[in-house]
Write an enzyme that holds these catalytic residues in place. Sequence first.
Site: not given
Ligand code: BGC
Length: 749
Positions: A280
């Site tokens: 993530d």
């Molecule tokens: C979120 C993810 C997301 C990623 C990219 C993160 O803060 O937890 O679910 O896909 O950002 O935007």
Amino acid sequence: MKKLPFSLVVLSLFSGLLSAQNPDPEVEKKAAELLQSMTIQEKIGQLCQVNGAYGGIPEELGKQVREGRAGSILNEVDTKTLNELQRIAVEESRLGIPLIFARDVIHGFRTILPIPLGQAATWNPELVERGAHIAAVEAASAGLHWTFAPMIDICRDPRWGRIAESLGEDPFLASELGVAMVRGFQGESLADKGAIAACAKHFVGYGAAEGGRDYNSANIPENELYNIYLPPFKACADAGVATFMPTFNDVNGVPASGNPFLFRKVLREDWGFNGFVVSDWESVRQLTVHGVAADNKEAARQATLAGIDMEMASTTYADHLLELVEQGAVPEAVVDEAVRNILRVKLQLGLFEHPYTDPSDFPALANDAHRAVAEQAALQSCVLLRNDGQALPLEAGKLQRLALIGPLADDPYEQLGTWIFDGDPQHTVTPLAALRTALGDKASVQFVKALETSRSRSQAAFPDAVRAAREADAVVLFLGEESILSGEAHSRAHLGLPGAQLELIKAVAETGKPIITVVMAGRPLALGPALEYSDALLFAWHPGTMGGPAIARLLLGLESPSGKLPVTFPTTAGQIPMYYNHKNTGKPATEESYIHIDDIPVRAPQTSVGNTSYYLDAGYKPLFPFGFGLSYSQFEYRNLRLREPAVSPGDTLVVMVELANTGNYEAEEVAQLYIRDVVSSIARPVKELKGFQRIRLKPGESRTATFHLPTEHLAYYYPGKGWMAEPGQFEIFVGGDSDTGFKVSCEIR
Ligand code: BGC
């Protein structure tokens, strides 16, 4: 009674053997060839996902791509820029390996569908699949190859803002709908035009964050992990989802981005997953913040060894992996494996043959067909929670003056919900616009916003709202939460309507007019006080681009509401966690055992309030149970029966029930099937959803619904033993919500 000792039926359900995704020899050969020709620096480059510049290519980004130091870009959606980045990768980097372009396409790209929790309320996998498909086609037409969806985190806590992105509290429903989304995004084959790679996230237990506070620790015992949190991920892995993403939080003390048990053991070894894992956002670097890695280098070591193939946004791989390999702290074979996983998906997507995107090869964004799917999804997502005295539907024939009141009646942006990076409020049709169109010159619609936003406290405009209500034949209030109050890092401790919205309902209700309330929100709300003043209440989630026409059709009775809650609605945040598939406990509360705080005599002896499991001040029941949703019509369930009362392991239980529409409207009902293992060697939930069917019936019509239940669906994970359906008695419940008591017994031999 169970036979003892148990003759345990160990099922292959969760063994990896059956689920290994079939490798394609051509793809494997090509990946191996490429891998052989790559330098260690080029390999590490494939593992790095870099944030785009939101249009344009800064010199450093171009250089990174040219030198093979980036495998993926996220958050760039300008097609020209994407094609140029791809040209640099394909034509100017040494090996010409294409980039994979990623974006959060969570509930639509330009055409915004209801938030995922709303889509879950449709209980309609086929419709959810179509929704994901149009999202994929629109995203692909811009040049994207990959979305970070579906989010299949089981969530039992509406305080958590990301419940909006979830498919609710139930592992079976989330599995069915998560798989539908994967199918919709990925199509038959990733190489299909308009197909994009999906991502099962966040592995695992993000929704179990303590107290609903985002990013917080999750403590999940083994039986809950396997029975509740893992199943949707297993289902998506079996459905061939191309990628996985870890949760930000620690699970039982180990942050997921450094958790080899989850990624090496469960995902790869047990489930045979052969796609790739992306971290993530900066979650690898955050291993230092969690306090499990002393520095970024150690974070990179832990994450690669745990099985995180690609690093999103932070640069610990780019900065340290070479040195870690040279020092022998990370075997090059681990890097090779990660690269192979990524190349496999790039090859499956056909990026080597078709690296560029020409939007004119695709249908237009937000076209009528896509909008129709969004409208249908919004229509089926709305849940009718109350309808006293048949306040709904509005009788269009008799309606001359309609008052629409509230901050969410005509807000093209707020009805879209969280995670709508590429949505465009200009395409939105609001309830006000839709009702005006639907009613034409048959009735006048007066709109008073009354509150600037859902959070506003000023009551200055309330007299206008009251006046409009007085002059109208019918009053509809549009209340709830604006988009920013749910989603990532947007947890709430209070679940009531924010701002002065409750005061607004009260003020309008004083006119004596019947009050119809439509609530748009990203989470279950404690609606008790609002219900006190509402004759009817329709819960519309954040319904997306076409929320307006969908709500108008429901209010005017052109369609009957058919959504069912995918999550329990508590009466108050103090009841959380409150979910339908709880254990019975040794002292379950009953109607008779419950004594309200106001009814306890002064100085009552300690045991006089009974010894059962409830709150003195909030009872033991939720406001609305999982699966609940009213219709304008009525449904009766009759003649529940089994083809055979006893089945052997490996057989299929066949359950039949007659569903009759005894009301006056053509309508759809979601018939739900729950099981209960009456005696089990560990305590199992009082009910477990195992089947559902959406059935449309005309007034007076009835139909027999047949459910096929392989005995493996009756299985449960027993810590230390694995998946088993223990022999003995099971109860099979069928009905319109999880409270149903309509049941029949069967036996597993
Ligand atoms: C979120 C993810 C997301 C990623 C990219 C993160 O803060 O937890 O679910 O896909 O950002 O935007």
